[in-house]
Enzyme design. Structure first.
Site, PDB file in Angstrom:
ATOM      1  NE  ARG A  76      -1.859  -2.272   2.660  1.00 26.50           N
ATOM      2  CZ  ARG A  76      -1.851  -3.775   2.082  1.00 26.50           C
ATOM      3  NH1 ARG A  76      -2.932  -4.189   1.423  1.00 26.50           N
ATOM      4  NH2 ARG A  76      -1.103  -4.696   2.890  1.00 26.50           N
ATOM      5  CB  THR A  77       3.634   2.274   1.574  1.00 28.57           C
ATOM      6  OG1 THR A  77       3.121   1.849   3.452  1.00 28.57           O
ATOM      7  CG2 THR A  77       4.137   4.242   2.574  1.00 28.57           C
ATOM      8  CE  LYS A 106      28.507  -2.781  -7.422  1.00 27.75           C
ATOM      9  NZ  LYS A 106      28.381  -2.185  -8.404  1.00 27.75           N
ATOM     10  NE  ARG A 127       7.850   0.603   4.967  1.00 29.61           N
ATOM     11  CZ  ARG A 127       6.729   0.178   4.671  1.00 29.61           C
ATOM     12  NH1 ARG A 127       6.438  -0.921   4.053  1.00 29.61           N
ATOM     13  NH2 ARG A 127       4.934   0.972   4.297  1.00 29.61           N
ATOM     14  CG  HIS A 155       4.022   3.718   8.640  1.00 34.10           C
ATOM     15  ND1 HIS A 155       4.165   4.674   7.415  1.00 34.10           N
ATOM     16  CD2 HIS A 155       3.358   2.695   8.153  1.00 34.10           C
ATOM     17  CE1 HIS A 155       3.558   4.007   6.540  1.00 34.10           C
ATOM     18  NE2 HIS A 155       3.696   2.570   6.671  1.00 34.10           N
TER      19      HIS A 155
END
Ligand code: NCD
Length: 331
Positions: A76-77, A106, A127, A155
């Site tokens: 959803r986000t 790396k 996120r 959030h």
């Protein structure tokens, strides 16, 4: 101590309060907000929502380039930010799983990754599994960082759409009694929602969870000091009959050390139509940030109190409004 001083004390270092002006600011914590800034966001959200999609100003964010940088899974986000950006005419890059597909694999540091991507884009929606990562990124980024979830931390954009959905249903955000249930310790959406509700007077939230998944004591004290009345319960029979909202959440499997520990805690409280009738009331609204993994049955979906898919829809409009404001555009 004035409210502003209190907010300053609790804000992550280097992060500005919104105070009605979103332009160019990072959005990493609900602690940056105040009721006026939230009202402004809701006003624009309402306009986004009531406009037909074809009427959305596709040129509103013309010339802007947004990067979605997701170190953790999301449905959803990620897709609502993607969709919001496209509705407003911004360009978009999406980096899923940079641990595998970018120079992070790396050994490039998080800081260098942020410095680099900030050179190519005008905003980074981030996120990341670590608490405080959005704050860390904000301190070094030349472009606004939007926190789309930092581990078990916060959030904020989810909380904004949760508050919008509660407001849409009750017409207010003060003097409410509600319930938050599930993994209160690890659920970042609950943490941001509690910060949001503590901005308004007279709110009480019952926290229904197994003892092991209670709020950390520091967090508990933080919300109470912010003016929120919290009541911890373990038994659904202690849910108050006069709740305006229930905020159900899943047990956060990825935050447990082992599958056994998770399974011992998961799905203690399952909402079915019978559970809702037994412990709820006619006027309340049932919310969930989703994904659900068994804690609300599908039979519950047809109950008029089930609003979690309305929340999903609201997420698009709230994020459109937020992007518009952070880019300093008018709608
Ligand atoms: C939440 C999250 O990622 O924190 N999902 C979401 O963004 N709607 C909730 C969760 O994963 O449980």
């Amino acid at each position: 101590m004035s409210d502003i001083e209190r907010d300053h004390r609790e804000l992550p270092r280097g992060i500005e309060l919104i105070k009605g002006d979103y332009s160019g600011k990072h959005v990493v914590s609900l602690r940056q907000f105040d009721p006026e800034s939230i009202s402004l966001l809701f006003e624009i959200t309402d306009r986004m929502r009531t406009a037909e999609l074809r009427e959305f100003v596709p040129g509103l964010l013309e010339g802007k380039h947004i990067l979605l940088l997701f170190y953790e899974p999301s449905s959803r986000t990620r897709v609502s930010f993607d969709s919001a950006a496209q509705h407003l005419g911004a360009r978009l890059s999406v980096e899923n799983n940079p641990q595998v597909f970018s120079s992070v694999s790396k050994g490039e540091t998080f800081e260098d990754t942020i410095r680099t991507f900030a050179k190519y884009t005008d905003m980074i929606v981030l996120r990341h599994p670590e608490i405080g990562s959005a704050e860390k990124a904000a301190k070094i980024s030349e472009v606004p960082i939007i926190n789309a979830g930092d581990g078990i931390g916060e959030h904020p954009t989810q909380a904004l759409l949760d508050l919008f959905t509660i407001w849409e249903h009750t017409g207010r955000l003060e003097g409410l009694t509600g319930v938050a249930a599930g993994d209160i310790k690890n659920g970042r959406t609950v943490h941001s929602l509690l910060d949001g509700l503590s901005m308004y007077p007279g709110n009480t939230v019952y926290l229904l969870s197994p003892h092991e998944l209670r709020l950390d004591r520091d967090d508990f004290e933080h919300y109470e000091a912010g003016g929120l009345n919290l009541v911890e319960i373990e038994n659904p029979t202690d849910i108050p009959k006069d709740s305006s909202f229930w905020y159900w959440t899943r047990t956060q499997k990825e935050r447990f050390a082992s599958l056994e520990e998770y399974e011992a805690m998961a799905n203690r409280y399952i909402v079915t139509p019978e559970f809702l009738n037994q412990h709820g009331n006619e006027d309340m609204v049932l919310l969930h940030p989703l994904p659900r993994v068994g804690e609300i049955t599908e039979e519950t979906d047809s109950d008029p109190r089930a609003h979690y898919f309305q929340q999903v829809q609201n997420g698009l409009h709230v994020r459109m409004a937020l992007l518009t404001l952070v880019f300093g555009r008018r709608f």
